[in-house]
Every structure is written in C-alpha cells, then in structure tokens.
Design a protein around this motif. Sequence first.
Motif, short mmCIF file in Angstrom:
data_model
loop_
_atom_site.label_atom_id
_atom_site.label_comp_id
_atom_site.label_asym_id
_atom_site.label_seq_id
_atom_site.Cartn_x
_atom_site.Cartn_y
_atom_site.Cartn_z
N ASP A 225 41.40 20.42 -62.95
CA ASP A 225 40.74 21.60 -62.37
C ASP A 225 41.72 22.78 -62.41
OD1 ASP A 225 39.37 23.44 -60.83
OD2 ASP A 225 38.72 21.99 -59.32
N ASN A 226 41.36 23.83 -63.13
CA ASN A 226 42.27 24.98 -63.26
C ASN A 226 42.04 26.06 -62.21
OD1 ASN A 226 43.63 23.93 -65.50
ND2 ASN A 226 41.91 24.51 -66.81
N ARG A 227 41.12 25.80 -61.27
CA ARG A 227 40.89 26.79 -60.22
C ARG A 227 42.06 26.79 -59.22
NH1 ARG A 227 34.98 24.81 -58.37
NH2 ARG A 227 36.00 22.80 -58.77
N PHE A 228 42.06 27.76 -58.31
CA PHE A 228 43.04 27.81 -57.22
C PHE A 228 42.68 26.68 -56.26
CE2 PHE A 228 44.52 29.26 -53.05
CZ PHE A 228 45.77 29.75 -53.32
N LYS A 229 43.60 25.72 -56.11
CA LYS A 229 43.25 24.51 -55.36
C LYS A 229 43.84 24.52 -53.95
CE LYS A 229 44.64 21.55 -58.69
NZ LYS A 229 44.58 22.00 -60.08
N ILE A 230 42.93 24.41 -52.98
CA ILE A 230 43.34 24.20 -51.59
C ILE A 230 43.24 22.70 -51.34
CG2 ILE A 230 42.75 24.63 -49.17
CD1 ILE A 230 41.36 27.24 -50.13
N VAL A 231 44.21 22.13 -50.64
CA VAL A 231 44.16 20.70 -50.31
C VAL A 231 44.34 20.52 -48.80
CG1 VAL A 231 45.29 18.44 -50.61
CG2 VAL A 231 44.98 19.95 -52.59
N THR A 232 43.56 19.61 -48.23
CA THR A 232 43.71 19.19 -46.83
C THR A 232 43.71 17.67 -46.81
OG1 THR A 232 42.53 21.14 -46.00
CG2 THR A 232 42.61 19.23 -44.54
N VAL A 233 44.63 17.09 -46.05
CA VAL A 233 44.63 15.64 -45.85
C VAL A 233 44.37 15.42 -44.37
CG1 VAL A 233 45.96 13.50 -46.01
CG2 VAL A 233 46.26 15.28 -47.75
N ALA A 234 43.22 14.83 -44.05
CA ALA A 234 42.86 14.70 -42.63
C ALA A 234 41.71 13.73 -42.44
CB ALA A 234 42.45 16.07 -42.07
N ARG A 235 41.60 13.22 -41.22
CA ARG A 235 40.43 12.45 -40.82
C ARG A 235 39.23 13.38 -40.79
NH1 ARG A 235 42.96 11.32 -36.48
NH2 ARG A 235 41.43 12.30 -35.12
N LEU A 236 38.07 12.88 -41.17
CA LEU A 236 36.86 13.70 -41.08
C LEU A 236 36.33 13.56 -39.66
CD1 LEU A 236 35.20 12.80 -44.53
CD2 LEU A 236 36.91 14.54 -44.01
N SER A 237 36.89 14.42 -38.78
CA SER A 237 36.53 14.34 -37.36
C SER A 237 36.51 15.75 -36.78
CB SER A 237 37.55 13.49 -36.60
OG SER A 237 38.80 14.16 -36.59
N HIS A 238 35.92 15.86 -35.61
CA HIS A 238 35.80 17.16 -34.93
C HIS A 238 37.18 17.81 -34.76
CE1 HIS A 238 34.30 20.11 -32.04
NE2 HIS A 238 35.33 19.80 -31.26
N ALA A 239 38.18 17.00 -34.36
CA ALA A 239 39.52 17.54 -34.09
C ALA A 239 40.11 18.25 -35.30
CB ALA A 239 40.45 16.41 -33.66
N LYS A 240 39.84 17.73 -36.49
CA LYS A 240 40.50 18.24 -37.71
C LYS A 240 39.80 19.48 -38.30
CE LYS A 240 43.58 15.01 -37.50
NZ LYS A 240 44.95 15.29 -37.11
N GLY A 241 38.61 19.81 -37.79
CA GLY A 241 37.97 21.09 -38.17
C GLY A 241 37.53 21.20 -39.62
N ILE A 242 37.18 20.08 -40.26
CA ILE A 242 36.76 20.15 -41.67
C ILE A 242 35.43 20.90 -41.80
CG2 ILE A 242 36.36 18.82 -43.81
CD1 ILE A 242 39.24 18.55 -42.67
N ASP A 243 34.59 20.84 -40.77
CA ASP A 243 33.33 21.60 -40.78
C ASP A 243 33.63 23.11 -40.86
OD1 ASP A 243 34.48 21.30 -38.23
OD2 ASP A 243 32.60 21.74 -37.21
N ASN A 244 34.65 23.56 -40.11
CA ASN A 244 35.05 24.98 -40.17
C ASN A 244 35.59 25.35 -41.55
OD1 ASN A 244 34.30 25.51 -37.57
ND2 ASN A 244 36.36 25.40 -36.70
#
Length: 397
Positions: A225-244
């Motif tokens: 993937d040649n796009r600008f890549k953002i990475v997050t490593v986290a549990r998919l939970s409310h605390a980690k804010g992946i929905d945001n």
Amino acid sequence: MKNIMIATFDMEVGGVERSLISMLENFDYKNYAVDLMLYSHQGDFLKLISDKVNLLGEIPQYTTFRKSIKEILKDKKYSLGLSRILSKIIADILGQIKKVEEPGYYQMQLMWKYALPFLPEVSKQYDVAISYLWPHYFVAEKINAKKKIAWIHTDFSTVETDIKMDLKMWKKFDYIVAVSEACKTAFLEKYTELENKVVVIENITSPDFIREMAKEKVENSMLKDNRFKIVTVARLSHAKGIDNAVRALKILKEKGYQNIAWYVVGYGGDESLIKDLIKESKLMDSFILLGKKTNPYPYMKEADLYVQPSRYEGKAVTVGEAQILSKPVMITNYATAHSQVKDGLNGCITELSVEGIATGIERLYKDSEKRNILINNCNNTNFSNSNELEKLYQIVN
C-alpha cells in the motif's frame, strides 16, 4: 533464593501481557525462583514465556474467568455460573442507576466477590506473590505469601469501581505498583489512604527484542500500500477509542485527504460495532482491521504515523514500542498522556475528541519536517529500562 509467584489471567495478545513477557525475559533468575500462575493456559503469547519460568498447572475453577456463562454451566460448575449471572444482573442495575458508561468493572469486582467461596487456595507458601492484573482477589485471598504486590496498568480516575469493596482487597497488599507517575496520581485521587503503599515501576521495554521482531517477513497487502499509512495496535474496546478513529478518518476523507489508510492490529469485544461503523462511513478500503497478530512489530514498522486514539490509558505499551521503532507518534490527551509523550519532542498530543484526532493527523500529514524531528528524537533516545526491575527487587527484599 526467594520464591516468587506471579499471577495473571492468560497470555492473550495485549499490552499488559507483552509487558509481563518483557519483565520475565529480564528477570534475575539467579536470586529468584519464579512460578507463573495463569488462570487459563491460552493465548498466542504462551510460547514467548521464558523457559526459566515455572508455569503452574491450570486449576479448573479459575479457567472459568475467561469462559462464557453457557460454557461454565456446561462444565457443571453451577456455583460459579450462578455467581457470574448474579454479578451481571447487579452490575447492570447499578450501571443504570449510576448512569455508568462501562459497568464491566463493577461486574468483574462482583464476579470475584461471589465466586471466592468456590475457589480453591494454593497450598504452596511463597516469599512474594505478585498479582499482575486487576482485579487482584486471587492473590489477596487465595495465596499464602509473606509479602503481596499488586500491579495497576490503568488510569483509575476513568473507571467506575466499588471503592469500598476494592479498598478491602487493596489493604491485603504490602505494595501497589503503578506503571507511571500519572497512573499513581490518578489512583491516589480515588484511594488516598493507600499512599504509603504505592510505588512506580515502569513497564519493562526490550528495544533489541522489538527491533529484531520487526524484521520478521509478513505477507500482507498493507506492505504494498503506497498511501500514507496510519497504524494503531490496540484492543477493539471502548477504552482504546477505535470508534473515534473511524469517525476521524471519515472527517479527513470528507476534507479531501484520499491518500490516507488506517490499519489497526488487534481484536476485542467491539469488533462487530467497529466493522458496522466502517461500513456506514464507507471506509472499507481505507480503515482496515488486520485482526490479532502475535507479532505486531512488522506492521508498526510500516507506519508513516503511529496513532493511539485512546479514551484512557495507564501507560500504553504500544506507544513506547512505536517510539523504539522510531515512528512519529500521536496520542490523544488522556489523563496520563504527558507521562508517556513529551509533546513536540518524541510525539504529539492532540485533543481527546474525534475532531482533535482528525486535526492532529492533518497537521502531521502536511508537516513532513515535524515528523522527521519526531523520528530523529526517537532515534537518539535510549528506551531500554530493564533497570526498573531493581525497584522491584528492592521492595521484594
């Protein structure tokens, strides 16, 4: 030689488990014999446990803490099944009365409280017993040790717990270890009378191990993937804010930033909710869930920007790991953020909101010079901190 027991739930992929692996990797086995008690022998990190550690056998009653009520009843552990049902009902009622966003913490406390009479004690006598993950009732009530230590990894100002119930448990410990100064401060705002018990020992990081693991070859379309890549490593939970994070990427796309892709390594209870949100936001090709990975480092290494969109943290292990891999890091302004990142030096702190995340990313996306400053500062920092273990040996002795 002192006998130490360390207890935790399991070895599923997570920041707390990774910090435990690093600690066990760096432990002084000449002076200490370490037994590891896992309530359940499951998780991809099992194979990473140092062979110098004695892994104790499973005790069937304790494996129930990672099982569903249905599974517990199927295993004929009726008392434990009923204690779980009762804790869920009462936590839900309390949650509604007190308007608690996440009553899961109450439920966990109650689950242990009601289960304790049906849980066996461990007969071996230890010099020191360490409970590595809250709630700490097992070590508090079921272990015979001259000294007891409990670890806290979360920001206690952000979680709803029954303070009275917790205090009874905390008082059974000689020391409480917080993973950062901010974590300690937040804890003591809630439990002021425990001040003389709390010490700070940071998560042990092992830069050589992380850099080595990052070299592993992985097959993934992300690498092409040649796009600008953002990475997050986290549990998919409310605390980690992946929905945001999903909502923030939607804002960026609407502003015309089509060249950004966001990859998330991790799994958890909110997965279907997040998948629905991705679909609803029409971000299927640009917000990509990579799922559970035992080794997240090759994916981190590919990041143009590492982002931690959490609502709260004690001290995010993954942020330190991204810094070790010399990635520009951006985190939200959760209560303990400033104990993790020096804003503008080794990372950036942005407002804790959907708009804040979007604005922070936009700034760093446009400012490659700023990103290079963050990269260089991380390059020139020694992140090794195995000397933190000396603090543990001091309180053990």
